[in-house]
Design a protein around this motif. Structure first.
Motif, PDB file in Angstrom:
ATOM      1  N   VAL A 196       0.843  -1.202   0.000  1.00  0.00           N
ATOM      2  CA  VAL A 196       0.000   0.000   0.000  1.00  0.00           C
ATOM      3  C   VAL A 196       0.881   1.256   0.000  1.00  0.00           C
ATOM      4  N   ASP A 197       0.433   2.282  -0.721  1.00  0.00           N
ATOM      5  CA  ASP A 197       1.221   3.512  -0.897  1.00  0.00           C
ATOM      6  C   ASP A 197       0.762   4.655   0.007  1.00  0.00           C
ATOM      7  N   GLY A 198      -0.120   4.350   0.962  1.00  0.00           N
ATOM      8  CA  GLY A 198      -0.536   5.396   1.884  1.00  0.00           C
ATOM      9  C   GLY A 198      -1.913   5.136   2.460  1.00  0.00           C
ATOM     10  N   PHE A 199      -2.341   6.057   3.325  1.00  0.00           N
ATOM     11  CA  PHE A 199      -3.630   5.934   3.999  1.00  0.00           C
ATOM     12  C   PHE A 199      -4.389   7.250   3.966  1.00  0.00           C
ATOM     13  N   ARG A 200      -5.682   7.158   3.710  1.00  0.00           N
ATOM     14  CA  ARG A 200      -6.597   8.259   4.004  1.00  0.00           C
ATOM     15  C   ARG A 200      -7.186   7.891   5.363  1.00  0.00           C
ATOM     16  N   MET A 201      -6.962   8.752   6.363  1.00  0.00           N
ATOM     17  CA  MET A 201      -7.297   8.406   7.736  1.00  0.00           C
ATOM     18  C   MET A 201      -8.647   8.986   8.120  1.00  0.00           C
ATOM     19  N   ASP A 202      -9.615   8.114   8.235  1.00  0.00           N
ATOM     20  CA  ASP A 202     -10.995   8.500   8.511  1.00  0.00           C
ATOM     21  C   ASP A 202     -11.099   9.180   9.881  1.00  0.00           C
ATOM     22  N   VAL A 203     -11.790  10.310   9.929  1.00  0.00           N
ATOM     23  CA  VAL A 203     -12.038  11.089  11.168  1.00  0.00           C
ATOM     24  C   VAL A 203     -10.913  10.963  12.200  1.00  0.00           C
ATOM     25  N   ILE A 204      -9.697  11.071  11.723  1.00  0.00           N
ATOM     26  CA  ILE A 204      -8.533  10.738  12.569  1.00  0.00           C
ATOM     27  C   ILE A 204      -8.389  11.694  13.743  1.00  0.00           C
ATOM     28  N   ASN A 205      -8.845  12.945  13.602  1.00  0.00           N
ATOM     29  CA  ASN A 205      -8.644  13.894  14.707  1.00  0.00           C
ATOM     30  C   ASN A 205      -9.699  13.756  15.801  1.00  0.00           C
ATOM     31  N   LEU A 206     -10.468  12.660  15.777  1.00  0.00           N
ATOM     32  CA  LEU A 206     -11.413  12.384  16.867  1.00  0.00           C
ATOM     33  C   LEU A 206     -10.863  11.359  17.855  1.00  0.00           C
ATOM     34  N   ILE A 207      -9.630  10.884  17.630  1.00  0.00           N
ATOM     35  CA  ILE A 207      -9.145   9.752  18.442  1.00  0.00           C
ATOM     36  C   ILE A 207      -8.814  10.142  19.878  1.00  0.00           C
ATOM     37  N   SER A 208      -8.596  11.435  20.145  1.00  0.00           N
ATOM     38  CA  SER A 208      -8.307  11.873  21.520  1.00  0.00           C
ATOM     39  C   SER A 208      -9.489  12.666  22.056  1.00  0.00           C
ATOM     40  N   LYS A 209     -10.086  12.149  23.137  1.00  0.00           N
ATOM     41  CA  LYS A 209     -11.229  12.850  23.751  1.00  0.00           C
ATOM     42  C   LYS A 209     -10.745  13.594  25.008  1.00  0.00           C
ATOM     43  N   VAL A 210     -11.455  14.656  25.360  1.00  0.00           N
ATOM     44  CA  VAL A 210     -11.106  15.424  26.557  1.00  0.00           C
ATOM     45  C   VAL A 210     -11.296  14.556  27.799  1.00  0.00           C
ATOM     46  N   GLU A 211     -10.338  14.637  28.707  1.00  0.00           N
ATOM     47  CA  GLU A 211     -10.379  13.835  29.938  1.00  0.00           C
ATOM     48  C   GLU A 211     -11.671  14.113  30.705  1.00  0.00           C
ATOM     49  N   GLY A 212     -12.281  13.061  31.196  1.00  0.00           N
ATOM     50  CA  GLY A 212     -13.495  13.208  31.996  1.00  0.00           C
ATOM     51  C   GLY A 212     -14.779  13.242  31.178  1.00  0.00           C
ATOM     52  N   LEU A 213     -14.675  13.401  29.853  1.00  0.00           N
ATOM     53  CA  LEU A 213     -15.835  13.406  28.956  1.00  0.00           C
ATOM     54  C   LEU A 213     -16.989  14.264  29.486  1.00  0.00           C
ATOM     55  N   PRO A 214     -16.765  15.583  29.678  1.00  0.00           N
ATOM     56  CA  PRO A 214     -17.802  16.426  30.278  1.00  0.00           C
ATOM     57  C   PRO A 214     -18.972  16.696  29.328  1.00  0.00           C
ATOM     58  N   ASP A 215     -20.078  17.135  29.893  1.00  0.00           N
ATOM     59  CA  ASP A 215     -21.234  17.557  29.090  1.00  0.00           C
ATOM     60  C   ASP A 215     -20.852  18.712  28.171  1.00  0.00           C
ATOM     61  N   ALA A 216     -21.458  18.745  26.988  1.00  0.00           N
ATOM     62  CA  ALA A 216     -21.324  19.906  26.107  1.00  0.00           C
ATOM     63  C   ALA A 216     -22.290  20.982  26.581  1.00  0.00           C
ATOM     64  N   PRO A 217     -21.919  22.276  26.443  1.00  0.00           N
ATOM     65  CA  PRO A 217     -22.818  23.348  26.875  1.00  0.00           C
ATOM     66  C   PRO A 217     -24.146  23.275  26.136  1.00  0.00           C
ATOM     67  N   VAL A 218     -25.211  23.592  26.840  1.00  0.00           N
ATOM     68  CA  VAL A 218     -26.558  23.534  26.256  1.00  0.00           C
ATOM     69  C   VAL A 218     -26.778  24.774  25.392  1.00  0.00           C
ATOM     70  N   THR A 219     -26.968  24.530  24.080  1.00  0.00           N
ATOM     71  CA  THR A 219     -27.230  25.651  23.167  1.00  0.00           C
ATOM     72  C   THR A 219     -28.711  25.784  22.861  1.00  0.00           C
ATOM     73  N   LYS A 220     -29.403  24.653  22.816  1.00  0.00           N
ATOM     74  CA  LYS A 220     -30.854  24.679  22.569  1.00  0.00           C
ATOM     75  C   LYS A 220     -31.520  23.931  23.718  1.00  0.00           C
ATOM     76  N   PRO A 221     -32.146  24.643  24.637  1.00  0.00           N
ATOM     77  CA  PRO A 221     -32.703  24.000  25.829  1.00  0.00           C
ATOM     78  C   PRO A 221     -33.661  22.856  25.504  1.00  0.00           C
ATOM     79  N   GLU A 222     -34.317  22.945  24.326  1.00  0.00           N
ATOM     80  CA  GLU A 222     -35.304  21.902  24.008  1.00  0.00           C
ATOM     81  C   GLU A 222     -34.638  20.599  23.555  1.00  0.00           C
ATOM     82  N   ASP A 223     -33.334  20.658  23.241  1.00  0.00           N
ATOM     83  CA  ASP A 223     -32.649  19.453  22.765  1.00  0.00           C
ATOM     84  C   ASP A 223     -31.981  18.715  23.920  1.00  0.00           C
TER      85      ASP A 223
END
Length: 567
Positions: A196-223
């Motif tokens: 093989v002559d190389g790789f296209r790396m699928d969603v590669i920049n998602l491999i490191s998650k923030v420690e503790g996996l905190p909640d995302a801020p609420v942008t739409k209260p109904e969601d």
């Protein structure tokens, strides 16, 4: 460490979506044998590299991006013996092969996950990201999946949730675990040693998650669930993991690596692709792909947005200028996840050929490695299937379930959004000729063929010397002949113009002026004082009879594109 060569800077890559490319055995699904049959066509087009979307063993919940065995081939596509013949034949014809590397997640049918779900103390448990329910007995956090709904799935036998940023059949790997990383590197070396002559790396920049996996801020209260990209994209250990991959694997081979990296800025792009300290040859950024999407994460792409040409100019020129001599761009308008560019940014009706050629000119004259997605070179268009039942894509189906079935949104409005942005637009079978099923298969295609195949197909395009196909051939050949296309700098002309996109490239006494009309109207523009045309010739042009550059201004016909060359 510097790359030993940069062959990929002079290359043009062609992406094949195997399921939809060419079916050799009549089962309605494209296959490896079908690709071998069409290699001479790709040699004729002039491309250098083929990027193959995933062909590994998979239950196909997300069309192969859910892998159950990284070191075997999906039965519908063939076997390892056929794959070996494919790469040998490609190399004999001077073509290189880039494979898809999908290591943010596996399939839930992968042996690692099958072991991981047996018990909390199974040795493979920590290969994935598990968490107990929160204090209310619900999901560990409020992150939204890319494919609608929560990013967590409850596993009743062990009483914990596992993280899946994509479908629930695509559990995320735990890259914090060094054993996971070593298994991935081992697998990469296995493919590289096979040629093989190389790789296209699928969603590669998602491999490191923030420690503790905190909640995302609420942008739409109904969601209930929120877009948590700040916590899982370009995470704290991403560069560390990639440096390790580079040292253990990538530095030992002369290969092309391209990272699919949503949510990146040019500043991060420079960091990721810098030749001395970077970790990738190039990356796919998405800012230009989001120019017609509303903000608000994954759901924003489905909402209509009026966009301006100046917005696109700002995005593209920023990447061109900021990465110049500091990194490397990839150039694309289409792939298996994006709608057809001539329908999206051009005119797939009256000015179909003109606008397809204009978009190609605009893109291929920039600095970076161009990517041509199968069918783009013949101007394939979006498809407007009348019913949701005609669509196969899991993202489309989940959207319909979420927005129409569960939330009661207007089905016509959602179907219109699918017609414009749905991923199946790019996945309809390749249109080879005007015979039944566009010559793709002698059987029933896995996804319906676009009904316009009798008008738009390879056979017709090859016969017509003025076609989109022959225009792409010229563009690809020009990149090999003119160093200014590969190495020139980039500056905008008429920066505030909302109808004409023009730019200049300069390198060692060679100048290109690229002028493109993005409208269906005839337009006149006076030349700025700093643009001179002494001794300029026309390099490429999408109409017969190019505008005379020696005059004080230029008149452009609808979707006209012209490149002037001075030496």
């Amino acid at each position: 460490m510097e790359q030993s060569t940069q062959w990929w800077k002079n290359s043009v890559v062609y992406q094949i979506y195997p399921r939809s490319f060419n079916d050799s055995n009549g089962d309605g699904i494209g296959d490896l044998e079908g690709i071998i049959e069409k290699l001479d066509y790709l040699v004729e087009l002039g491309i250098d590299v083929i990027w193959l979307s995933p062909i590994y063993k998979s239950p196909n919940d997300d069309n192969g991006y859910d892998i159950s065995d990284y070191q075997d081939i999906m039965t519908e596509f063939g076997d390892l013996e056929t794959w070996d013949r494919l790469i040998t034949t490609m190399h004999e014809k001077g073509l290189k092969l880039v494979m898809d590397l999908v290591v943010n997640h596996t399939s839930d049918e992968h042996p690692w996950f099958q072991e991981a779900k047996k018990s909390k103390d199974n040795p493979y448990r920590d290969f994935y990201i598990w968490r107990p329910p929160n204090e209310e007995g619900k999901e560990p956090n409020n992150w939204l999946s890319f494919f609608s709904g929560s990013a967590w799935e409850y596993h009743e036998p062990t009483g914990e949730y596992y993280l899946h940023l994509f479908t629930k059949k695509q559990p995320d790997l735990n890259w914090e675990n060094p054993d996971v990383r070593q298994k991935v590197y081992e697998m990469m070396r296995w493919w590289l040693d096979r040629g093989v002559d190389g790789f296209r790396m699928d969603v590669i920049n998602l491999i490191s998650k923030v420690e503790g996996l905190p909640d995302a801020p609420v942008t739409k209260p109904e969601d209930e669930f929120q877009w948590g990209s700040d916590y899982f994209a370009n995470g704290p250990r991403f560069m560390e993991f990639m440096q390790e991959m580079k040292e253990e694997v990538l530095d030992h081979y002369d290969i092309l690596t391209v990272g699919e990296t949503g949510f990146v800025t040019p500043e991060e792009g420079k960091q990721f692709t810098n030749e001395d300290s970077g970790v990738l040859s190039m990356l796919f950024q998405f800012q230009h792909m989001d120019v017609d999407a509303q903000p608000g994460g994954q759901m924003g792409k489905w909402e209509e947005k009026d966009w301006k040409l100046t917005e696109l100019k700002e995005i593209m020129s920023k990447w061109q200028v900021e990465l110049f001599n500091k990194g490397w761009n990839s150039l694309y308008l289409e792939n298996h996840d994006q709608p057809r560019s001539v329908s999206r940014f051009g005119d797939d009706g009256e000015y179909h050929a003109e606008s397809a050629k204009m978009l190609a000119t605009w893109l291929h004259m920039m600095q970076g490695t161009p990517y041509v997605y199968q069918g783009q070179e013949i101007g394939m268009t979006n498809v407007h299937f009348p019913s949701i039942d005609d669509y196969e894509d899991v993202e489309i189906r989940n959207l319909w379930q979420d927005m129409v079935v569960e939330k009661g949104h207007d089905p016509d409005k959602i179907l219109k959004a699918i017609h414009e942005k749905g991923r199946d637009n790019a996945r309809t079978p390749m249109q080879w000729d005007s015979s039944e099923n566009a010559g793709f298969t002698s059987g029933t295609p896995w996804l319906k063929v676009n009904p316009n195949y009798d008008q738009i197909n390879v056979e017709k395009e090859r016969e017509n010397s003025d076609s989109i196909f022959h225009y792409y051939k010229k563009l690809i050949a020009l990149r090999k002949e003119h160093e200014v296309i590969v190495n020139g700098d980039h500056s905008l002309i008429w920066q505030e113009d909302e109808e004409v996109y023009a730019y200049k490239r300069e390198h060692e006494g060679e100048t290109l002026v690229v002028v493109t009309n993005w409208t269906g109207e005839t337009i006149e523009r006076p030349w700025p004082e700093d643009v001179s045309f002494d001794g300029a010739s026309v390099m490429i042009h999408n109409y017969s009879g190019a505008p005379d550059a020696s005059k004080e201004g230029i008149t452009l016909r609808p979707y006209e594109a012209v490149v002037y060359h001075q030496k």
